[in-house]
Motif scaffolding. Sequence first.
Motif, PDB file in Angstrom:
ATOM      1  N   GLN A 181      -2.116   4.977  -6.148  1.00 56.56           N
ATOM      2  CA  GLN A 181      -1.681   4.484  -7.462  1.00 56.56           C
ATOM      3  C   GLN A 181      -1.807   5.589  -8.517  1.00 56.56           C
ATOM      4  O   GLN A 181      -0.925   5.749  -9.360  1.00 56.56           O
ATOM      5  N   ILE A 182      -2.901   6.316  -8.454  1.00 55.10           N
ATOM      6  CA  ILE A 182      -3.097   7.394  -9.431  1.00 55.10           C
ATOM      7  C   ILE A 182      -2.060   8.500  -9.207  1.00 55.10           C
ATOM      8  O   ILE A 182      -1.480   9.027 -10.160  1.00 55.10           O
ATOM      9  N   GLY A 183      -1.787   8.798  -7.948  1.00 55.77           N
ATOM     10  CA  GLY A 183      -0.734   9.786  -7.643  1.00 55.77           C
ATOM     11  C   GLY A 183       0.607   9.346  -8.229  1.00 55.77           C
ATOM     12  O   GLY A 183       1.329  10.148  -8.839  1.00 55.77           O
ATOM     13  N   ALA A 184       0.919   8.063  -8.081  1.00 56.27           N
ATOM     14  CA  ALA A 184       2.197   7.549  -8.613  1.00 56.27           C
ATOM     15  C   ALA A 184       2.234   7.677 -10.135  1.00 56.27           C
ATOM     16  O   ALA A 184       3.268   8.009 -10.720  1.00 56.27           O
ATOM     17  N   LYS A 185       1.110   7.420 -10.772  1.00 56.41           N
ATOM     18  CA  LYS A 185       1.045   7.542 -12.241  1.00 56.41           C
ATOM     19  C   LYS A 185       1.250   9.001 -12.674  1.00 56.41           C
ATOM     20  O   LYS A 185       1.854   9.271 -13.711  1.00 56.41           O
ATOM     21  N   PRO A 202     -10.019   3.699  -1.026  1.00 57.79           N
ATOM     22  CA  PRO A 202      -9.597   3.418   0.354  1.00 57.79           C
ATOM     23  C   PRO A 202      -8.564   2.298   0.450  1.00 57.79           C
ATOM     24  O   PRO A 202      -7.913   2.116   1.479  1.00 57.79           O
ATOM     25  N   LEU A 203      -8.397   1.538  -0.638  1.00 55.49           N
ATOM     26  CA  LEU A 203      -7.424   0.424  -0.630  1.00 55.49           C
ATOM     27  C   LEU A 203      -6.156   0.775  -1.404  1.00 55.49           C
ATOM     28  O   LEU A 203      -5.398  -0.107  -1.815  1.00 55.49           O
ATOM     29  N   GLY A 204      -5.936   2.060  -1.628  1.00 58.61           N
ATOM     30  CA  GLY A 204      -4.676   2.474  -2.261  1.00 58.61           C
ATOM     31  C   GLY A 204      -4.813   3.033  -3.670  1.00 58.61           C
ATOM     32  O   GLY A 204      -3.814   3.402  -4.281  1.00 58.61           O
ATOM     33  N   GLY A 205      -6.041   3.088  -4.177  1.00 54.99           N
ATOM     34  CA  GLY A 205      -6.241   3.586  -5.555  1.00 54.99           C
ATOM     35  C   GLY A 205      -5.797   5.028  -5.743  1.00 54.99           C
ATOM     36  O   GLY A 205      -5.220   5.376  -6.779  1.00 54.99           O
ATOM     37  N   ASP A 206      -6.045   5.869  -4.752  1.00 56.51           N
ATOM     38  CA  ASP A 206      -5.601   7.272  -4.864  1.00 56.51           C
ATOM     39  C   ASP A 206      -4.076   7.328  -4.974  1.00 56.51           C
ATOM     40  O   ASP A 206      -3.520   8.110  -5.743  1.00 56.51           O
TER      41      ASP A 206
END
Length: 158
Positions: free
Chosen positions: A76-80, A70-74
């Motif tokens: 970050q993984i999408g960007a990776k 909920p704090l942006g982890g999804d």
Amino acid sequence: MMEQKFVDFEIGKQKHIALVAHDGKKAAMVDWCDKHKEILKNHFLCGTGTTARLIAERTGLPVRAYNSGPLGGDQQIGAKIVEGGIDFMVFLWDPLEAQPHDPDVKALLRIAVVYDIPVANNLATADFMLTSRYMEETYSRKVLNFTAAVEERVEKMK
Ligand SMILES: O=C(CO)COP(=O)(O)O
């Protein structure tokens, strides 16, 4: 010469695996990782903050932790995935619980499809994926040729 519409990206024998689970699915995810840790230990693991910590604590496997979902982890993984740093994902999203960051969840699921990475959204699919012969081999995924796509769009927008 006509540019290729798709380009090949290789998934190596050693996969870069993202592990993500919503709260209602975290116990299932941790149990699944524990059950399969002999296989998972041969790959690079990462996950959203809480999921990654829980898996690492139970299994003892190194799991790189991004921010909490909920704090942006999804995102970050999408960007990776876009950068080519993640090429395999188990994302146990909860079909019975609304998420405050639903747009991020959708974005991650979408980008995984765009980049043609194997994605499991439930345990059965995760089991099938982990026992696939491709776990022992390299695999060529097909990604839209973005250089050609941008060229084409720029020409069209001029
Ligand atoms: O919300 C998530 C995925 O959308 C998971 O995040 P956490 O692993 O931090 O709970």
